[in-house]
Design an enzyme around this catalytic site. Structure first.
Site, PDB file in Angstrom:
ATOM      1  N   SER A 160       0.827  -1.200   0.000  1.00  0.00           N
ATOM      2  CA  SER A 160       0.000   0.000   0.000  1.00  0.00           C
ATOM      3  C   SER A 160       0.867   1.257   0.000  1.00  0.00           C
ATOM      4  CB  SER A 160      -0.963  -0.050   1.189  1.00  0.00           C
ATOM      5  OG  SER A 160      -1.926   0.965   1.124  1.00  0.00           O
ATOM      6  N   HIS A 367      -7.330  -5.550  -0.821  1.00  0.00           N
ATOM      7  CA  HIS A 367      -6.166  -4.748  -0.450  1.00  0.00           C
ATOM      8  C   HIS A 367      -5.489  -5.318   0.797  1.00  0.00           C
ATOM      9  CE1 HIS A 367      -4.020  -0.890  -0.941  1.00  0.00           C
ATOM     10  NE2 HIS A 367      -3.950  -0.840   0.386  1.00  0.00           N
TER      11      HIS A 367
END
Length: 397
Positions: A160, A367
């Protein structure tokens, strides 16, 4: 990993310890505790950046193998790489594969307790975004590891926002590309999906529509989502497998980073999430919101007048990704609200030494599954390890 809405508590962080050692919290195991429980030793190493920030990193296992940095994402810290245990987490799997594992903590996290000039209560302490983390923090970690290990290169894994700081460093300080043998970027944050793509996601709509208010209060930069003892207790109690409202925790995770609760460890969820949040700067939130609102990977936009002061231009420059010459592997997934196929392909097209662009085969992969997904050890981590091993083998030829 983006912090859930119910954790946006703007209060000072609490910790036990001194600047001579990393902070600790009652009820929260340290990286050393986790490593030793898994049968490994661990060492805490302090690093001082060029601009005076004290940062901690954790070496697990003291292996003589190739060193690899694991860099966390937004508002969390290095513990997320070891929160589940030796049979699941990438850090331990890399150790078993012969690598020397270092968990790094960028500025703004709980492991950034002081600056040589400013105290944490001084707004000037928090005057940074992920730009400074990439420009100062990652180079400092790399240089210290190379000095300790007496080697010339490291491997890098970022998740991320941990991918964004790598791209900042490699594009603005290109001399560091030669120090990176390979970089695996998980759910890379650079070019973002269009603003309209976030229509169904109320969390992201709130962030993008209120980015000025989120980033600044009365014109001041401040600490955002700090770690506190009360947060740790509340999260563990709310999200553990005996809680009658555990599904609320899954709902919030799905809202922020993609719904795939079947791929998260229900029995261990409270123990995992109590490491969240770990703090960041509101300016990092503000900068990140600009990236997602514009879809462009650019330096912080201060407004036309101030941009002339910082950039000699009315608009902020894009990060020169064509200067990222280190070997890069990109991993992404379809069920990730922060990534789109178009955005990741645009990033891939900018990188001159792209080793691989890989979408995960599980269409529900999210994610957060990149670091906590139950099937990550089957469909993601072996590929990272294999590519790193192949690069090591190529150097020996």
């Amino acid at each position: 990993m983006l912090a859930p809405l119910f954790l946006l508590i703007l209060v000072p962080g609490s910790w036990q310890g001194s600047p001579s050692k990393p902070p600790s919290f009652p009820g929260l195991p340290t990286v050393k505790d986790i490593a030793e429980a898994a049968g490994y030793s661990a060492t805490d190493v302090e690093v001082i950046t060029e601009d005076g920030h004290s940062l901690w990193m954790h070496r697990i296992g003291n292996s003589s193998g190739p060193p690899v940095i694991l860099q966390h994402g937004l508002a969390v810290a290095g513990e997320v790489w070891v929160a589940r245990g030796p049979d699941k987490d990438l850090a331990f799997l890399l150790l078993k594969a012969g690598f020397d594992v270092w968990l790094t903590n960028q500025r703004g996290s709980v492991y950034n307790q002081y600056n040589l000039k400013y105290s944490r209560t001084d707004p000037r302490f928090w005057n940074f975004s992920f730009h400074e983390a990439g420009y100062y923090d990652i180079p400092a970690f790399i240089d210290r590891i190379l000095k300790i290990r007496k080697v010339k290169q490291i491997f890098f894994v970022g998740h991320s926002l941990g991918t964004a700081v790598f791209l900042v460093m490699s594009s603005l300080r290109p001399e560091y590309n030669s120090k990176v043998r390979g970089a695996a970027l998980l759910a890379p944050v650079s070019y973002a999906p269009s603003y309209d793509a976030f229509g169904p996601n109320p969390f992201l709509r709130f962030l993008l529509n209120n980015n000025d208010a989120v980033g600044f209060i009365n014109g001041r930069i401040f600490e955002f989502v700090p770690r506190t003892s009360s947060n740790i207790r509340s999260i563990e109690q709310t999200c553990n497998n005996l809680s009658v409202i555990q599904d609320l925790c899954f709902d919030i995770i799905g809202l922020c980073v993609g719904e795939n609760r079947a791929n998260l460890d229900k029995e261990n969820l409270g123990n995992m999430l109590k490491f969240v949040p770990a703090g960041t700067s509101s300016k990092s939130i503000y900068h990140l919101s600009q990236v997602f609102k514009t879809g462009e990977f650019k330096m912080l936009d201060y407004g036309p007048k101030r941009n002339w002061i910082y950039y000699n231009s009315s608009t902020p420059p894009s990060y020169p990704l064509e200067r990222v010459t280190a070997p890069v592997i990109l991993y992404w997934s379809y069920n990730d609200p922060l990534i789109s196929q178009e955005a990741v392909q645009k990033l891939a097209s900018k990188l001159p030494n792209l080793v691989k662009l890989q979408v995960l085969p599980d269409p529900k992969f999210t994610h957060v599954d990149m670091i906590w997904g139950e099937n990550a050890k089957h469909i993601l981590y072996p590929d990272i390890i294999d590519i790193f091993h192949s690069l090591v083998a190529k150097d020996k030829l």
